[in-house]
Design a protein around this motif. Structure first.
Motif, PDB file in Angstrom:
ATOM      1  N   GLN A 120       0.822  -1.216   0.000  1.00  0.00           N
ATOM      2  CA  GLN A 120       0.000   0.000   0.000  1.00  0.00           C
ATOM      3  C   GLN A 120       0.853   1.262   0.000  1.00  0.00           C
ATOM      4  O   GLN A 120       0.336   2.362  -0.230  1.00  0.00           O
ATOM      5  CB  GLN A 120      -0.950  -0.021   1.194  1.00  0.00           C
ATOM      6  CG  GLN A 120      -1.852  -1.246   1.249  1.00  0.00           C
ATOM      7  CD  GLN A 120      -2.413  -1.627  -0.115  1.00  0.00           C
ATOM      8  OE1 GLN A 120      -3.070  -0.812  -0.773  1.00  0.00           O
ATOM      9  NE2 GLN A 120      -2.163  -2.861  -0.551  1.00  0.00           N
ATOM     10  N   LEU A 121       2.153   1.122   0.241  1.00  0.00           N
ATOM     11  CA  LEU A 121       3.055   2.264   0.076  1.00  0.00           C
ATOM     12  C   LEU A 121       3.064   2.723  -1.379  1.00  0.00           C
ATOM     13  O   LEU A 121       3.155   3.924  -1.668  1.00  0.00           O
ATOM     14  CB  LEU A 121       4.476   1.886   0.520  1.00  0.00           C
ATOM     15  CG  LEU A 121       4.635   1.529   2.003  1.00  0.00           C
ATOM     16  CD1 LEU A 121       6.028   0.979   2.258  1.00  0.00           C
ATOM     17  CD2 LEU A 121       4.368   2.740   2.885  1.00  0.00           C
ATOM     18  N   LEU A 175       3.562   5.384   5.290  1.00  0.00           N
ATOM     19  CA  LEU A 175       2.435   5.750   4.430  1.00  0.00           C
ATOM     20  C   LEU A 175       2.314   7.269   4.317  1.00  0.00           C
ATOM     21  O   LEU A 175       2.111   7.802   3.214  1.00  0.00           O
ATOM     22  CB  LEU A 175       1.144   5.154   4.977  1.00  0.00           C
ATOM     23  CG  LEU A 175       0.988   3.638   4.847  1.00  0.00           C
ATOM     24  CD1 LEU A 175      -0.193   3.149   5.679  1.00  0.00           C
ATOM     25  CD2 LEU A 175       0.810   3.228   3.386  1.00  0.00           C
TER      26      LEU A 175
END
Length: 393
Positions: free
Chosen positions: A41-42, A94
């Motif tokens: 998800q980075l 993130l």
């Protein structure tokens, strides 16, 4: 052209940063104590910030001089990568990737226009090619080097490399970049009109689906290869994908110019993506040579696709081609964000990593079906229009 080279260095750094995270996911996930699907998800947040930052800034800061925005964007990008290198947890990572992606999106949108403005008459094409070439070179040369560096010194060293390159380009632009003329402001209504345009929307949707399939799968290439063929060193495979990308980027433009059949080329390229991704799992299990064939073909087709797509958009809407191209660019990075997010969800839900290429091939096939169907509708509409003109004669 010296100032254009500084813009190119910034673009090289962007290309490195946008794609290197895919090769760092396994070691990064181990280091911060999380799963690869979550670490992926980075990539999602980086590309999502990349996709929305340029149109947002263009609307809010249309009166600000381009030089100020370019320098500020690159500064934000460098700070975001420095924060990435220092981040102690997934949450901090993130947040840092959102900052870096926002700076990258604004810089990418403005640097090509700046290169064209800085180039003397008759050399604008070369200046644009330098900046765009910097982005692809960052992927082809920078990503494998970054992965090799991470294998020997850790993933944070790679992020410091990105930060350092960004800082060098920033310092050069602060010292040497002159004031640049501001382009005409494009109101939000014009951007929304492009989204609703029935000629533009199918082309942009095809770009979006292709990005979901191509860039989304690339994010998880390391676990895919590990599951399919027991590969634990992904750098050679990244070289193969990137080398194919350079080949596709170089050949696509002359092919469109020579044949004048941009729509046909899009169909062929999408078919190659489908075939290459469908074969990737089987070829990866047959060791390095087989996987390299699939990756070169996939990389070449994936990078070549946008050349005929951009030609089609400019031909359809020459009066507002810049808006259509910006919309297409945002669709690419939004597709990358969606693809990496869906890939992470699939892995987290228990889907085998080696199944991801088949899923990606299905999405690319949907893009091919949409492209074919809209092309047929266009031809039918053209024939109806022609018959109607004969009836009035």
């Amino acid at each position: 052209m010296g100032k254009v080279w500084l813009l190119t260095l910034g673009a090289f750094t962007l290309g490195l940063d946008a794609y290197v995270m895919a090769g760092l996911l396994p070691v990064l996930a181990d280091d911060i104590g999380t799963r690869v699907s979550l670490a992926g998800q980075l990539v999602t947040v980086f590309t999502l910030a990349y996709a929305i930052s340029a149109p947002l800034v263009a609307g809010l800061l249309s009166g600000v001089r381009p030089r100020v925005l370019i320098i500020a964007a690159l500064a934000v990008f460098a700070l975001g990568n420095g924060a990435t290198a220092l981040a102690p947890s997934l949450g901090a990572l993130l947040a840092a990737r959102v900052v870096a992606g926002a700076g990258a999106g604004v810089y990418s949108a403005l640097s090509t226009a700046a290169a064209a403005a800085l180039a003397p008459d008759g050399r604008r094409g070369r200046a644009l090619a330098l900046v765009m070439g910097g982005m692809s070179a960052g992927t082809v040369l920078g990503v494998p080097i970054g992965v090799l560096l991470a294998e020997h010194t850790g993933w944070r060293a790679t992020m410091w490399l990105v930060t350092g390159l960004g800082a060098v380009a920033l310092g050069g632009l602060v010292a040497l970049l002159p004031q640049l003329p501001a382009g005409p402001a494009v109101p939000a209504r014009a951007r929304l009109a492009a989204i609703a345009d029935r000629a533009v929307a199918p082309i942009v949707t095809v770009s979006f689906l292709a990005a979901v399939a191509s860039l989304g799968l690339y994010t998880y290439l390391a676990p895919v290869l590990a599951a399919a063929g027991g590969v634990d060193r992904v750098a050679p495979y990244l070289w193969a994908w990137g080398a194919g990308g350079v080949l596709g980027s170089v050949l696509a433009g002359p092919l469109v110019d020579r044949t004048g059949r941009a729509r046909t080329l899009v169909g062929v390229v999408l078919a190659v993506i489908v075939a290459a991704q469908a074969l990737l799992s089987a070829l990866a299990s047959a060791a390095l040579p087989g996987a390299v064939v699939a990756l070169v073909a996939w990389g070449a087709a994936g990078w070549a696709l946008q050349v005929p797509q951009q030609h089609r958009l400019l031909a359809l809407r020459a009066d507002r081609g810049t808006v259509a191209l910006a919309l297409n660019s945002s669709a690419l990075y939004l597709g990358s964000a969606v693809g990496s997010a869906l890939g992470g969800l699939a892995l987290a839900s228990g889907t085998a990593a080696e199944a991801l290429p088949w899923v990606a091939a299905g999405v690319a096939a949907a893009a091919l079906v949409l492209h074919t169907a809209t092309g047929r509708r266009s031809r039918v509409a053209s024939r109806v229009s022609t018959l109607g003109s004969y009836e009035h004669c």
